[in-house]
Design a protein around this motif. Structure first.
Motif, PDB file in Angstrom:
ATOM      1  N   ARG A  21       1.747  -2.531  -7.914  1.00 53.26           N
ATOM      2  CA  ARG A  21       1.317  -2.480  -6.507  1.00 53.26           C
ATOM      3  C   ARG A  21       1.337  -1.010  -6.062  1.00 53.26           C
ATOM      4  O   ARG A  21       2.072  -0.629  -5.151  1.00 53.26           O
ATOM      5  CB  ARG A  21       2.247  -3.315  -5.622  1.00 53.26           C
ATOM      6  N   VAL A  24       1.416   0.450  -2.403  1.00 56.51           N
ATOM      7  CA  VAL A  24       2.626   0.374  -1.558  1.00 56.51           C
ATOM      8  C   VAL A  24       3.855   0.795  -2.356  1.00 56.51           C
ATOM      9  O   VAL A  24       4.962   0.320  -2.135  1.00 56.51           O
ATOM     10  CB  VAL A  24       2.821  -1.038  -0.963  1.00 56.51           C
ATOM     11  N   ALA A  27       6.335  -1.783  -3.996  1.00 55.71           N
ATOM     12  CA  ALA A  27       7.363  -2.457  -3.195  1.00 55.71           C
ATOM     13  C   ALA A  27       7.556  -3.880  -3.705  1.00 55.71           C
ATOM     14  O   ALA A  27       6.595  -4.588  -4.023  1.00 55.71           O
ATOM     15  CB  ALA A  27       6.967  -2.470  -1.723  1.00 55.71           C
ATOM     16  N   THR A  29       8.338  -7.797  -4.237  1.00 52.37           N
ATOM     17  CA  THR A  29       8.004  -9.064  -3.583  1.00 52.37           C
ATOM     18  C   THR A  29       8.554 -10.221  -4.412  1.00 52.37           C
ATOM     19  O   THR A  29       8.952 -10.048  -5.575  1.00 52.37           O
ATOM     20  CB  THR A  29       6.482  -9.251  -3.458  1.00 52.37           C
ATOM     21  N   CYS A  62       9.582   1.906  -8.015  1.00 54.11           N
ATOM     22  CA  CYS A  62       9.627   0.852  -6.998  1.00 54.11           C
ATOM     23  C   CYS A  62      10.385   1.389  -5.801  1.00 54.11           C
ATOM     24  O   CYS A  62      11.542   1.786  -5.919  1.00 54.11           O
ATOM     25  CB  CYS A  62      10.301  -0.401  -7.537  1.00 54.11           C
ATOM     26  N   ASP A  66       9.671  -5.121  -0.200  1.00 55.12           N
ATOM     27  CA  ASP A  66       8.601  -5.220   0.790  1.00 55.12           C
ATOM     28  C   ASP A  66       8.922  -6.403   1.699  1.00 55.12           C
ATOM     29  O   ASP A  66       8.756  -7.552   1.314  1.00 55.12           O
ATOM     30  CB  ASP A  66       7.267  -5.439   0.076  1.00 55.12           C
ATOM     31  N   THR A  68       7.472  -7.593   4.094  1.00 53.65           N
ATOM     32  CA  THR A  68       6.319  -8.439   4.425  1.00 53.65           C
ATOM     33  C   THR A  68       5.884  -9.283   3.241  1.00 53.65           C
ATOM     34  O   THR A  68       5.053 -10.158   3.382  1.00 53.65           O
ATOM     35  CB  THR A  68       5.127  -7.576   4.876  1.00 53.65           C
ATOM     36  N   GLY A  69       6.458  -8.992   2.056  1.00 58.79           N
ATOM     37  CA  GLY A  69       6.008  -9.683   0.856  1.00 58.79           C
ATOM     38  C   GLY A  69       6.885 -10.816   0.412  1.00 58.79           C
ATOM     39  O   GLY A  69       6.565 -11.514  -0.547  1.00 58.79           O
TER      40      GLY A  69
END
Length: 269
Positions: A21, A24, A27, A29, A62, A66, A68-69
């Motif tokens: 990823r 981002v 991050a 998840t 990393c 995250d 939001t994930g």
């Protein structure tokens, strides 16, 4: 299992797992957690794999979790979710969300190509070796956002660098790079960013070509068992392992290769 947020490649006995990823900073998840669990166990069960590399795509290893994930809003569900079913053949200490790496039989080398923070650092600490770019930023992160050390980071960090350094890194969450990380024992080797992955791969290839898979498997288990053993228990365990090693196929092959001045052809048995 098809992968959405990691890459998986096996080449010349080395499984390279890449957190993917990059937009981002990789991050963390729930999806990465699921896929990494699957990939590491697949590599561990694959007779064509002897060493694993864990790295990140782009400019980071990393950068942490995250928020939001994650699929769950309940922190307890996050703690309980992984890994899957309880395995009675493995030490319970090494069956947590991040702490399962030591229960895998093959060495895992973290290749820290850039920032490693929070959950990223947790997973790097449970790897067996850590190679880092000179400018890779390493930080525990949690104290500066009002959180506690999680998923066994405090235990693993103390195991890797000792109590005083672990306390400093946890309390301050300061950024550590290159030479200081090497001096603290936080990483095993450092390289320029353009040389890092190649150097880690060359190290892994040397293990594949010249080292007994059985020896690696036993020695990894011996080291990760030490926190739970007295010296006497370790001596008894080591003696039993040596007796078994003396009659194994890899030892016979190792002796023959040494006497014949050739490269060994180890099978792991």
């Amino acid at each position: 299992m098809s992968y959405e947020q990691i890459l998986y490649e096996v080449k010349e006995g080395v499984a390279t797992i890449t957190l993917n990823r990059p937009e981002v900073l990789n991050a963390w998840t729930d999806v990465i957690a699921e896929e990494l669990w699957d990939a590491t166990h697949k590599a561990d069960a694959d007779n064509d794999v002897r060493v694993m590399l864990l790295t990140g795509a782009g400019r980071a290893f990393c950068a942490g979790g995250d928020v939001t994930g994650f699929k769950s809003e309940n922190p307890q569900q996050l703690i309980d979710k992984l890994p899957r079913s309880y395995d009675f053949s493995r030490r319970p200490d090494y069956q947590g969300r991040a702490s399962y790496f030591p229960s895998l039989s093959k060495p895992i080398i973290a290749v820290l190509n850039g920032p490693a923070a929070g959950l990223g650092l947790v997973h790097a600490l449970f790897c067996d070796l850590r190679f880092a770019a000179h400018d890779a930023v390493i930080t525990t992160a949690f104290s500066r956002i009002g959180l506690a050390s999680e998923y066994g980071m405090a235990w693993a960090l103390k195991h890797v660098v000792g109590y005083p350094a672990a306390m400093d890194l946890l309390l301050s969450a300061r950024k550590v790079r290159g030479e200081e990380a090497l001096r603290l024992g936080l990483v095993n080797q450092t390289y320029s960013k353009d040389q890092l992955l190649g150097a880690a791969y060359a190290y892994a290839r040397d293990l594949v070509e010249n080292v007994s898979p059985r020896s690696m498997r036993v020695m990894k288990r011996q080291l990760w068992e030490l926190p739970f053993q007295s010296l006497h228990e370790a001596l008894i365990s080591d003696s039993a392992e040596m007796l078994e090693a003396n009659v194994c196929e890899d030892f016979q092959e190792g002796k023959c290769a040494f006497m014949e001045k050739r490269k060994p052809n180890f099978t792991g048995h």
